[in-house]
Scaffold this motif. Structure first.
Motif, PDB file in Angstrom:
ATOM      1  N   VAL A 127      -6.793  -4.053  12.969  1.00  5.38           N
ATOM      2  CA  VAL A 127      -7.965  -3.585  13.687  1.00  5.38           C
ATOM      3  C   VAL A 127      -7.627  -2.260  14.375  1.00  5.38           C
ATOM      4  N   GLY A 128      -8.518  -1.291  14.253  1.00  7.41           N
ATOM      5  CA  GLY A 128      -8.301   0.019  14.845  1.00  7.41           C
ATOM      6  C   GLY A 128      -7.825   1.070  13.853  1.00  7.41           C
ATOM      7  N   ALA A 129      -7.448   0.650  12.644  1.00  9.12           N
ATOM      8  CA  ALA A 129      -6.999   1.608  11.635  1.00  9.12           C
ATOM      9  C   ALA A 129      -8.205   2.378  11.101  1.00  9.12           C
ATOM     10  N   GLN A 130      -8.019   3.675  10.909  1.00  4.79           N
ATOM     11  CA  GLN A 130      -9.079   4.534  10.387  1.00  4.79           C
ATOM     12  C   GLN A 130      -8.525   5.378   9.265  1.00  4.79           C
ATOM     13  N   GLY A 131      -9.372   5.624   8.267  1.00  9.40           N
ATOM     14  CA  GLY A 131      -8.914   6.454   7.167  1.00  9.40           C
ATOM     15  C   GLY A 131      -9.977   6.684   6.131  1.00  9.40           C
ATOM     16  N   GLU A 132      -9.504   6.893   4.895  1.00 10.46           N
ATOM     17  CA  GLU A 132     -10.410   7.192   3.798  1.00 10.46           C
ATOM     18  C   GLU A 132      -9.931   6.494   2.533  1.00 10.46           C
ATOM     19  N   LEU A 133     -10.875   5.919   1.814  1.00  6.26           N
ATOM     20  CA  LEU A 133     -10.613   5.269   0.541  1.00  6.26           C
ATOM     21  C   LEU A 133     -11.197   6.164  -0.539  1.00  6.26           C
ATOM     22  N   HIS A 134     -10.340   6.598  -1.463  1.00  8.13           N
ATOM     23  CA  HIS A 134     -10.767   7.489  -2.539  1.00  8.13           C
ATOM     24  C   HIS A 134     -10.698   6.715  -3.843  1.00  8.13           C
ATOM     25  N   LEU A 135     -11.859   6.498  -4.462  1.00  6.56           N
ATOM     26  CA  LEU A 135     -11.930   5.858  -5.770  1.00  6.56           C
ATOM     27  C   LEU A 135     -11.931   6.981  -6.802  1.00  6.56           C
ATOM     28  N   PHE A 136     -10.833   7.123  -7.504  1.00  5.49           N
ATOM     29  CA  PHE A 136     -10.574   8.268  -8.371  1.00  5.49           C
ATOM     30  C   PHE A 136     -10.631   7.847  -9.832  1.00  5.49           C
ATOM     31  N   ARG A 137     -11.508   8.500 -10.595  1.00  2.00           N
ATOM     32  CA  ARG A 137     -11.622   8.234 -12.033  1.00  2.00           C
ATOM     33  C   ARG A 137     -10.989   9.413 -12.772  1.00  2.00           C
ATOM     34  N   PRO A 138      -9.787   9.251 -13.330  1.00  8.06           N
ATOM     35  CA  PRO A 138      -9.103  10.373 -13.977  1.00  8.06           C
ATOM     36  C   PRO A 138      -9.869  10.993 -15.137  1.00  8.06           C
ATOM     37  N   SER A 139     -10.670  10.195 -15.850  1.00  4.52           N
ATOM     38  CA  SER A 139     -11.356  10.718 -17.026  1.00  4.52           C
ATOM     39  C   SER A 139     -12.633  11.480 -16.696  1.00  4.52           C
ATOM     40  N   ASP A 140     -13.186  11.314 -15.491  1.00  3.27           N
ATOM     41  CA  ASP A 140     -14.439  11.990 -15.155  1.00  3.27           C
ATOM     42  C   ASP A 140     -14.564  12.137 -13.642  1.00  3.27           C
TER      43      ASP A 140
END
Length: 141
Positions: free
Chosen positions: A78-91
């Motif tokens: 609890v308290g963690a902050q950040g960013e989730l990047h869903l990366f599609r290498p083909s597009d």
């Protein structure tokens, strides 16, 4: 037809074929670089190395994926902050970035049912107690 004419015909056909191939290659518009700001990303690479090092030193894995349910679980405090990047290498047009802010212990899952099937890289960057972390997971939907 004599030898001289045959050689000229071969050269003309070769030049026409090469010009056609170059034209086709130049008209393609669906090529995507891994990132738009490649050189700026390279400069910040040492920060990334430090985040990866911090993640390796911690004993727990921040990402876990349930392939059957297509649910990604974030094992963050609890308290963690950040960013989730869903990366599609083909597009690169399919890439998504989601802000992460863990406010409650039980709200830490991301449903991936709406994503296209195929190979994805999930990249999680977060800060915990002022220290940066990074973890990457390769998944196949």
């Amino acid at each position: 037809m004599n030898w001289g004419s045959g050689i000229i015909v071969v050269f003309v056909v070769f030049v026409a074929l090469m010009a056609t191939m170059v034209t086709i290659c130049m008209k393609q518009d669906d090529m995507h670089l891994v990132t738009d700001n490649y050189y700026e990303e390279e400069i910040r690479y040492q920060e990334h190395i430090d985040k990866v090092s911090n993640s390796l030193e911690s004993e727990k894995k921040a990402l876990s994926f349930d392939a059957g349910k297509k649910i990604l679980t974030l094992n963050l405090p609890v308290g963690a902050q950040g960013e989730l990047h869903l990366f599609r290498p083909s597009d690169a047009r399919m890439d998504q970035k989601i802000d992460v802010d863990i406010l409650k212990e039980d709200v830490n899952t991301v449903n991936l049912n709406k994503l296209e099937t195929g190979y994805w890289r999930v990249k999680l960057t977060w800060k915990e107690n002022g220290k940066g972390f990074f973890e990457e997971k390769k998944i196949d939907l």
